[in-house]
Enzyme design. Structure first.
Site, PDB file in Angstrom:
ATOM      1  N   HIS A  41      -4.184  -4.358  -2.649  1.00 56.93           N
ATOM      2  CA  HIS A  41      -4.667  -4.128  -1.286  1.00 56.93           C
ATOM      3  C   HIS A  41      -4.880  -2.653  -0.966  1.00 56.93           C
ATOM      4  CE1 HIS A  41      -2.912  -8.325  -0.098  1.00 56.93           C
ATOM      5  NE2 HIS A  41      -3.992  -8.402  -0.844  1.00 56.93           N
ATOM      6  N   VAL A  74       0.831  -1.208   0.000  1.00 57.69           N
ATOM      7  CA  VAL A  74       0.000   0.000   0.000  1.00 57.69           C
ATOM      8  C   VAL A  74       0.865   1.258   0.000  1.00 57.69           C
ATOM      9  CG1 VAL A  74      -1.984  -1.146   1.036  1.00 57.69           C
ATOM     10  CG2 VAL A  74      -0.284  -0.115   2.538  1.00 57.69           C
TER      11      VAL A  74
HETATM   12  N1  APR Z   1      13.947  -8.573   0.157  1.00 55.71           N
HETATM   13  C1  APR Z   1      13.027  -9.463  -0.288  1.00 55.71           C
HETATM   14  N2  APR Z   1      12.156 -10.075   0.513  1.00 55.71           N
HETATM   15  C2  APR Z   1      12.229  -9.796   1.824  1.00 55.71           C
HETATM   16  C3  APR Z   1      13.145  -8.880   2.360  1.00 55.71           C
HETATM   17  C4  APR Z   1      14.028  -8.257   1.462  1.00 55.71           C
HETATM   18  N3  APR Z   1      14.949  -7.378   1.870  1.00 55.71           N
HETATM   19  N4  APR Z   1      12.943  -8.814   3.701  1.00 55.71           N
HETATM   20  C5  APR Z   1      11.924  -9.640   3.976  1.00 55.71           C
HETATM   21  N5  APR Z   1      11.503 -10.241   2.846  1.00 55.71           N
HETATM   22  C6  APR Z   1      10.431 -11.205   2.656  1.00 55.71           C
HETATM   23  C7  APR Z   1      10.198 -12.167   3.797  1.00 55.71           C
HETATM   24  O1  APR Z   1      11.118 -13.246   3.708  1.00 55.71           O
HETATM   25  C8  APR Z   1       8.759 -12.599   3.581  1.00 55.71           C
HETATM   26  O2  APR Z   1       8.675 -13.718   2.724  1.00 55.71           O
HETATM   27  O3  APR Z   1       9.214 -10.503   2.533  1.00 55.71           O
HETATM   28  C9  APR Z   1       8.147 -11.370   2.878  1.00 55.71           C
HETATM   29  C10 APR Z   1       7.190 -10.572   3.734  1.00 55.71           C
HETATM   30  O4  APR Z   1       6.049 -11.333   4.001  1.00 55.71           O
HETATM   31  P1  APR Z   1       4.804 -10.670   4.749  1.00 55.71           P
HETATM   32  O5  APR Z   1       5.276  -9.881   5.908  1.00 55.71           O
HETATM   33  O6  APR Z   1       3.833 -11.748   4.986  1.00 55.71           O
HETATM   34  O7  APR Z   1       4.265  -9.611   3.663  1.00 55.71           O
HETATM   35  P2  APR Z   1       3.309  -9.860   2.424  1.00 55.71           P
HETATM   36  O8  APR Z   1       3.519 -11.215   1.851  1.00 55.71           O
HETATM   37  O9  APR Z   1       3.458  -8.695   1.519  1.00 55.71           O
HETATM   38  O10 APR Z   1       1.890  -9.791   3.126  1.00 55.71           O
HETATM   39  C11 APR Z   1       0.741  -9.898   2.332  1.00 55.71           C
HETATM   40  O11 APR Z   1      -0.598  -9.432   4.240  1.00 55.71           O
HETATM   41  O12 APR Z   1      -1.223  -8.320   6.157  1.00 55.71           O
HETATM   42  C12 APR Z   1      -1.328  -8.371   4.821  1.00 55.71           C
HETATM   43  O13 APR Z   1      -2.266  -6.743   3.531  1.00 55.71           O
HETATM   44  C13 APR Z   1      -1.025  -7.115   4.062  1.00 55.71           C
HETATM   45  O14 APR Z   1      -0.369  -6.924   1.744  1.00 55.71           O
HETATM   46  C14 APR Z   1      -0.088  -7.577   2.978  1.00 55.71           C
HETATM   47  C15 APR Z   1      -0.355  -9.066   2.902  1.00 55.71           C
END
Ligand code: APR
Length: 239
Positions: free
Chosen positions: A109, A93
């Protein structure tokens, strides 16, 4: 080279692509959902129960955008778009894709820099980085709420996103735990033969099932390298 003869690329991003810009992810250690209860701040029920808390949560996330910048992963996608037909589907977002110059972005989202009427969902307003106040209404007199898709709500742009993926020759997934549906389900729409990449430092269960090439690095390192690899393959190695 004519873009029509080139592979169509779809990029699916999650919080990990913005991590190196200083925006916390949700489910990593130290992630946002460790400190906040999803039910309180990211559901329609939470909004009904305590709109002040929800507004404060998103106001502070919105104002944080003023202090962060796109990182090399976002910028590499701009370069990729200079060469290929690239659609970006993001679960994020924040506005870092836009600020990096990326085009063709679907925010599955929602977007922090927009507000919408709590009653008339089609009334969406650009608010930039300012706060939403309780008592601030749409032109029809209903409270403004963050333009965010909360858990339990429809994800209207998923239909368009699926159409992109169905047509993709290359799918690049960046920085998402693939825990949240329907976004995570987009991978199932990739056609047979679609080349798939995942750039994410963490182990993922999906690797074998989807035959992804997992580039297990931070996005700031892995995305620019992958972008150069694709550009070299299609523009500089053809005989
Ligand atoms: N580079 C790439 N990936 C990374 C990095 C980085 N520097 N740091 C962390 N990650 C990865 C983690 O390993 C993990 O797999 O980013 C991912 C983050 O996962 P989540 O926190 O679950 O985020 P996301 O998948 O975007 O969540 C989806 O959940 O709560 C909701 O609406 C919110 O859009 C969000 C959705």
């Amino acid at each position: 080279m004519d873009k029509q003869n080139l592979p169509k690329i779809v990029v699916l991003t999650g919080a990990g692509i913005s991590a190196e810009s200083g925006i916390r992810t949700f489910r990593d250690s130290g992630g946002l959902w460790e400190e906040h209860d999803i039910m309180d701040v990211a559901t329609p029920e939470g909004w009904q129960k305590n709109p002040a808390l929800v507004t404060k949560f998103y106001n502070s996330r919105r104002s944080q955008l003023l202090s962060v910048e796109p990182n090399p992963a976002h910028l590499a996608l701009t370069r990729l778009q200079q060469f290929f037909d690239v659609k970006i589907v993001t679960q994020n977002v924040d506005d870092l894709h836009e600020r990096a110059g990326n085009k063709n972005i679907l925010h599955l989202h929602g977007e922090l820099i927009k507000a919408r009427s709590e009653k008339h969902t089609e009334l969406v307003y650009e608010i930039g980085y300012r706060e939403i106040a309780l008592g601030e209404t749409c032109e029809k007199g209903f409270q403004l709420r963050p333009h965010i898709v909360w858990f339990g709500e429809d994800v209207p742009l998923i239909v368009e996103a699926s159409k992109y993926v169905v047509d993709a020759d290359i799918l690049i997934v960046i920085g998402t735990s693939l825990n949240v549906y329907p976004a995570a389900g987009l991978l199932y729409h990739a056609p047979y033969g679609c080349e798939k990449y995942l750039v994410d430092p963490s182990e993922h269960q999906v690797d074998n099932l989807f035959r992804l090439r997992h580039i297990k690095t931070a996005a700031g390192e892995g995305v620019p390298a992958l972008v150069e690899e694709l550009i070299n393959r299609y523009f500089f190695q053809q005989g």
